[in-house]
Design an enzyme around this catalytic site. Structure first.
Site, PDB file in Angstrom:
ATOM      1  N   SER A 155       6.392 -17.444  -0.038  1.00 13.78           N
ATOM      2  CA  SER A 155       5.760 -16.888  -0.910  1.00 13.78           C
ATOM      3  C   SER A 155       4.572 -17.905  -1.202  1.00 13.78           C
ATOM      4  O   SER A 155       5.396 -18.898  -1.660  1.00 13.78           O
ATOM      5  CB  SER A 155       6.375 -15.833  -2.069  1.00 13.78           C
ATOM      6  OG  SER A 155       5.666 -15.745  -3.310  1.00 13.78           O
ATOM      7  N   TYR A 186      12.606 -15.717  -7.816  1.00 16.41           N
ATOM      8  CA  TYR A 186      12.516 -15.373  -7.179  1.00 16.41           C
ATOM      9  C   TYR A 186      11.407 -17.027  -6.203  1.00 16.41           C
ATOM     10  O   TYR A 186      11.492 -17.447  -5.130  1.00 16.41           O
ATOM     11  CB  TYR A 186      11.541 -14.102  -7.068  1.00 16.41           C
ATOM     12  CG  TYR A 186      10.605 -14.268  -5.693  1.00 16.41           C
ATOM     13  CD1 TYR A 186      10.778 -13.565  -4.692  1.00 16.41           C
ATOM     14  CD2 TYR A 186       8.967 -14.253  -6.087  1.00 16.41           C
ATOM     15  CE1 TYR A 186       9.951 -13.147  -3.888  1.00 16.41           C
ATOM     16  CE2 TYR A 186       8.200 -14.385  -4.584  1.00 16.41           C
ATOM     17  CZ  TYR A 186       8.815 -13.584  -4.039  1.00 16.41           C
ATOM     18  OH  TYR A 186       7.890 -12.759  -2.923  1.00 16.41           O
TER      19      TYR A 186
END
Length: 274
Positions: A159, A172
């Site tokens: 990501s 995350y």
């Protein structure tokens, strides 16, 4: 930059993946939006696809679509928070028939709960297992087997959040940053053995899981578009691909800004409390 994709080339360009020759493909996270889009992209005659996911019903629906396209499909319902089970499963699937391309897509995008000052500790642990530990361990297990055969490809989906210290998504961002560094190191270690490792760092993708989190989603991509870009990365012999291109620019902005200004901007990104 090629077609809106910012590419960081690998130093070893010998390990290219010919999509037409990848006749046994593993896709994790196939019950989610991006994994399902990749499954549909690769579904074709004379191709065997292994689909992993947590939601059995959605996984079976995706498998049916792929079978109608002519692919042979095997499904496996598995929670990647059990990393030992994930390693055993990927080794068993590869032993049953050599996996030529693995797309490790599964992940969790949970962020800090509204009203909390710090993310829940149990959530941090799960994000580490699902986003970093399990895919890294699976990639290592597959890379060893592929290296022994002298060929294979592994794509790890990270990501663009890995580039930034997001105060509302520390688990995350941190887990994806770990995945990025691991993928880069693994690529260097196995390229000489004919194994291509690619890490993909996308921005926002319009999936149900992403829509569950509050906040703006600039430069939003549809899953089918993101799947096609990932597939191109898998065939191009690239080490790291960032898309869409503004997120590559933001990575450099984060690196070059003075720390006090960068910190202020990152705090300002925190979604409003619900």
């Amino acid at each position: 930059m090629q077609g809106g994709v910012v590419i960081h080339p690998s130093s070893d360009r010998t390990a290219y993946m010919n999509v037409s020759s990848t006749n046994r493909i593993l896709i994790t996270g196939a019950s989610g939006g991006l994994g399902a889009a990749l499954a549909r992209y690769y579904a074709a005659h004379n191709r065997s696809i292994l689909l992993w996911g947590r939601n059995h019903d959605r996984l079976e629906a995706v498998a049916d679509e792929c079978r109608r396209a002519g692919a042979t499909v095997t499904i496996r319902s598995l929670d990647l928070s059990d990393s030992a089970a994930a390693i055993a499963a990927v080794e068993a699937d590869d032993a049953a028939g050599a996996i030529t391309l693995a797309l490790l897509v599964a992940g969790s995008g949970d962020i800090r709960a509204s009203g909390d000052q710090v993310e829940d500790a149990a959530q941090i642990a799960r994000l580490g297992l699902v986003n970093f530990v399990a895919p890294s361990a699976m990639a290592a297990a597959l890379a060893a087997r592929m290296a022994a055969r002298g060929r294979g490809g592994i794509v790890l989906v990270g990501s663009a959040a890995a580039f930034h210290a997001l105060p509302f998504a520390a688990g995350y961002a941190g887990s994806k940053a770990g995945l990025l560094r691991f993928a880069e190191a693994l690529r260097l270690g196995v390229a000489q053995h004919g194994v291509q490792v690619t890490v993909v760092s996308p921005g926002f993708i319009d999936t149900a899981a992403a829509r569950a989190n509050a906040g703006p989603r600039p430069f939003l991509l549809q899953p089918d578009d993101a799947a096609a870009r990932i597939a191109r990365a898998a065939t191009g012999g690239r080490g790291h691909v960032i898309f869409p291109w503004p997120f590559a620019v933001l990575r450099w902005v984060d690196r070059l800004l003075p720390a006090p200004l960068r910190d202020r901007l990152l705090r300002a990104l925190t979604p409003p409390s619900g």
